[in-house]
Design a protein around this motif. Structure first.
Motif, PDB file in Angstrom:
ATOM      1  N   ARG A  80     -24.287   3.611 -10.332  1.00 14.87           N
ATOM      2  CA  ARG A  80     -23.190   3.244 -11.231  1.00 14.87           C
ATOM      3  C   ARG A  80     -22.019   4.206 -11.045  1.00 14.87           C
ATOM      4  NH1 ARG A  80     -25.867   2.765 -17.050  1.00 14.87           N
ATOM      5  NH2 ARG A  80     -23.700   2.255 -17.609  1.00 14.87           N
ATOM      6  N   SER A  81     -20.812   3.683 -11.269  1.00 14.25           N
ATOM      7  CA  SER A  81     -19.631   4.534 -11.140  1.00 14.25           C
ATOM      8  C   SER A  81     -18.696   4.295 -12.315  1.00 14.25           C
ATOM      9  CB  SER A  81     -18.897   4.270  -9.820  1.00 14.25           C
ATOM     10  OG  SER A  81     -18.362   2.957  -9.806  1.00 14.25           O
ATOM     11  N   VAL A  82     -17.823   5.260 -12.555  1.00 11.41           N
ATOM     12  CA  VAL A  82     -16.812   5.138 -13.602  1.00 11.41           C
ATOM     13  C   VAL A  82     -15.462   5.552 -13.031  1.00 11.41           C
ATOM     14  CG1 VAL A  82     -18.290   5.440 -15.631  1.00 11.41           C
ATOM     15  CG2 VAL A  82     -17.442   7.449 -14.431  1.00 11.41           C
ATOM     16  N   ASN A  83     -14.414   4.962 -13.559  1.00 13.34           N
ATOM     17  CA  ASN A  83     -13.038   5.329 -13.185  1.00 13.34           C
ATOM     18  C   ASN A  83     -12.792   5.256 -11.681  1.00 13.34           C
ATOM     19  OD1 ASN A  83     -12.478   5.836 -15.912  1.00 13.34           O
ATOM     20  ND2 ASN A  83     -13.129   7.970 -15.743  1.00 13.34           N
ATOM     21  N   ASP A  84     -13.418   4.285 -11.017  1.00 10.61           N
ATOM     22  CA  ASP A  84     -13.238   4.082  -9.572  1.00 10.61           C
ATOM     23  C   ASP A  84     -13.698   5.273  -8.734  1.00 10.61           C
ATOM     24  OD1 ASP A  84     -12.110   1.512  -9.920  1.00 10.61           O
ATOM     25  OD2 ASP A  84     -10.135   2.396 -10.311  1.00 10.61           O
ATOM     26  N   GLU A  85     -14.550   6.119  -9.303  1.00 13.49           N
ATOM     27  CA  GLU A  85     -15.093   7.248  -8.540  1.00 13.49           C
ATOM     28  C   GLU A  85     -16.341   6.803  -7.787  1.00 13.49           C
ATOM     29  OE1 GLU A  85     -13.518   9.988  -8.325  1.00 13.49           O
ATOM     30  OE2 GLU A  85     -12.199  10.027 -10.083  1.00 13.49           O
ATOM     31  N   TRP A  86     -16.813   7.660  -6.875  1.00 13.46           N
ATOM     32  CA  TRP A  86     -18.056   7.383  -6.179  1.00 13.46           C
ATOM     33  C   TRP A  86     -19.237   7.443  -7.136  1.00 13.46           C
ATOM     34  CZ3 TRP A  86     -17.083  10.959  -1.368  1.00 13.46           C
ATOM     35  CH2 TRP A  86     -16.516  10.193  -0.338  1.00 13.46           C
ATOM     36  N   SER A  87     -20.258   6.626  -6.853  1.00 12.37           N
ATOM     37  CA  SER A  87     -21.531   6.748  -7.560  1.00 12.37           C
ATOM     38  C   SER A  87     -22.245   8.006  -7.053  1.00 12.37           C
ATOM     39  CB  SER A  87     -22.399   5.524  -7.297  1.00 12.37           C
ATOM     40  OG  SER A  87     -22.792   5.493  -5.929  1.00 12.37           O
ATOM     41  N   ALA A  88     -23.345   8.363  -7.722  1.00 13.77           N
ATOM     42  CA  ALA A  88     -24.101   9.542  -7.296  1.00 13.77           C
ATOM     43  C   ALA A  88     -24.633   9.378  -5.877  1.00 13.77           C
ATOM     44  CB  ALA A  88     -25.246   9.810  -8.269  1.00 13.77           C
ATOM     45  N   VAL A  89     -25.133   8.176  -5.527  1.00 13.30           N
ATOM     46  CA  VAL A  89     -25.665   8.008  -4.168  1.00 13.30           C
ATOM     47  C   VAL A  89     -24.544   8.065  -3.129  1.00 13.30           C
ATOM     48  CG1 VAL A  89     -27.771   6.773  -4.783  1.00 13.30           C
ATOM     49  CG2 VAL A  89     -25.693   5.476  -4.350  1.00 13.30           C
ATOM     50  N   GLN A  90     -23.392   7.539  -3.452  1.00 16.39           N
ATOM     51  CA  GLN A  90     -22.264   7.635  -2.517  1.00 16.39           C
ATOM     52  C   GLN A  90     -21.840   9.087  -2.328  1.00 16.39           C
ATOM     53  OE1 GLN A  90     -19.804   4.824  -4.741  1.00 16.39           O
ATOM     54  NE2 GLN A  90     -19.634   3.539  -2.909  1.00 16.39           N
ATOM     55  N   THR A  91     -21.837   9.839  -3.414  1.00 17.13           N
ATOM     56  CA  THR A  91     -21.476  11.254  -3.348  1.00 17.13           C
ATOM     57  C   THR A  91     -22.440  12.017  -2.452  1.00 17.13           C
ATOM     58  OG1 THR A  91     -20.500  11.211  -5.563  1.00 17.13           O
ATOM     59  CG2 THR A  91     -21.189  13.355  -4.718  1.00 17.13           C
ATOM     60  N   MET A  92     -23.730  11.784  -2.628  1.00 16.43           N
ATOM     61  CA  MET A  92     -24.720  12.484  -1.809  1.00 16.43           C
ATOM     62  C   MET A  92     -24.641  12.056  -0.346  1.00 16.43           C
ATOM     63  SD  MET A  92     -28.096  12.942  -4.208  1.00 16.43           S
ATOM     64  CE  MET A  92     -27.991  11.476  -5.217  1.00 16.43           C
ATOM     65  N   ARG A  93     -24.351  10.786  -0.110  1.00 17.95           N
ATOM     66  CA  ARG A  93     -24.184  10.330   1.270  1.00 17.95           C
ATOM     67  C   ARG A  93     -22.945  10.975   1.905  1.00 17.95           C
ATOM     68  NH1 ARG A  93     -24.469   3.912   1.457  1.00 17.95           N
ATOM     69  NH2 ARG A  93     -24.061   4.369   3.661  1.00 17.95           N
ATOM     70  N   HIS A  94     -21.921  11.233   1.114  1.00 19.05           N
ATOM     71  CA  HIS A  94     -20.758  11.943   1.644  1.00 19.05           C
ATOM     72  C   HIS A  94     -21.135  13.375   2.020  1.00 19.05           C
ATOM     73  CE1 HIS A  94     -16.702  13.248   2.366  1.00 19.05           C
ATOM     74  NE2 HIS A  94     -16.793  14.166   1.410  1.00 19.05           N
ATOM     75  N   LEU A  95     -21.985  14.015   1.223  1.00 15.46           N
ATOM     76  CA  LEU A  95     -22.403  15.378   1.539  1.00 15.46           C
ATOM     77  C   LEU A  95     -23.297  15.421   2.773  1.00 15.46           C
ATOM     78  CD1 LEU A  95     -22.969  16.838  -2.039  1.00 15.46           C
ATOM     79  CD2 LEU A  95     -21.030  17.223  -0.485  1.00 15.46           C
TER      80      LEU A  95
END
Length: 243
Positions: free
Chosen positions: A105-120
């Motif tokens: 899930r995401s809020v305010n057009d930000e990345w979701s937690a899984v997207q964030t971890m995939r970016h890392l």
């Protein structure tokens, strides 16, 4: 050519959102700015005659002492920073597991937690393996890189993937172990050396000429900043659910 300066006079910008904008040199004169949020690379910000970024940076260091370790030149401090960052992410992952599905899930057009971890995953492959180790290996396919071409789906990234939380955590744990093993051996002399960035057109294009220490700083800084964003958004999602 000199870019013409945009000027807004007597405009109602109530609730406006400026995302990924360069506001360097902006002047806000006689404005009403209540309940505003500023998030980004902010330096030399003067509010009503007072330069405020020193206060902000000092307060952030007080809230997050790991920031001081991240800026250190001492390998021991950097090792400790890496361990603290990994522990912080591990705690957040445990929090995520208590609410299955919240990681997507995401809020305010930000990345979701899984997207964030995939970016890392991508940050580690590009800024650590490539820039600190000089690796020419393809990136981990699940990584999420920049949106700009030609880097978006390049060098082994697979935009069609949709890995599970467990798959992402497994990769991140392996990367953290790799980074910590390297930090256990690295010396101040090695950190000060020029980064061994391969001479090709793979991301990041602007790392050449930087030191190993500067590239490591990007890895640690991104790991910290994105954790902060992730926790912020999880708080927002949980608050919405509680209403």
């Amino acid at each position: 050519s000199v870019r013409s300066m945009m000027r807004y006079v007597d405009e109602d910008l109530h609730g406006a959102e400026f995302r990924e904008c360069d506001l360097t040199g902006a002047r806000l004169i006689g404005v009403v700015m209540q309940d505003a949020v500023i998030d980004g690379l902010v330096t030399n910000l003067v509010v009503n005659g007072v330069e405020v970024t020193e206060y902000v940076e000092a307060e952030l260091d007080r809230r997050h002492p790991v920031r001081v370790l991240i800026r250190s030149e001492d390998p021991a401090d950097l090792r400790e920073a890496s361990r603290q960052l990994h522990a912080g992410w591990a705690a957040t992952i445990e929090r995520i597991r208590r609410t299955p599905g919240i990681e997507r899930r995401s809020v305010n057009d930000e990345w979701s937690a899984v997207q964030t971890m995939r970016h890392l995953v991508f940050v580690h492959d590009s800024w650590f393996r490539r820039c600190c180790l000089g690796s020419t290996e393809l990136f981990t396919p699940m990584g999420i890189g920049p949106t700009v071409e030609p880097y978006r789906g390049a060098h082994g990234l697979d935009l069609s993937l949709d890995p599970t939380l467990d798959e992402i955590v497994s990769v991140r744990d392996a990367q953290a172990a790799e980074l910590e093993a390297w930090l256990d051996e690295v010396t101040a002399v090695q950190l000060a050396a020029r980064a061994p960035v391969p001479d090709d057109d793979v991301w990041p294009p602007y790392a050449r000429g930087r030191s190993v220490r500067q590239c490591l700083g990007t890895v640690l800084g991104e790991t910290f900043e994105h954790h902060t964003f992730c926790v912020r958004d999880l708080d927002l999602i949980e608050a919405q659910d509680a209403e």
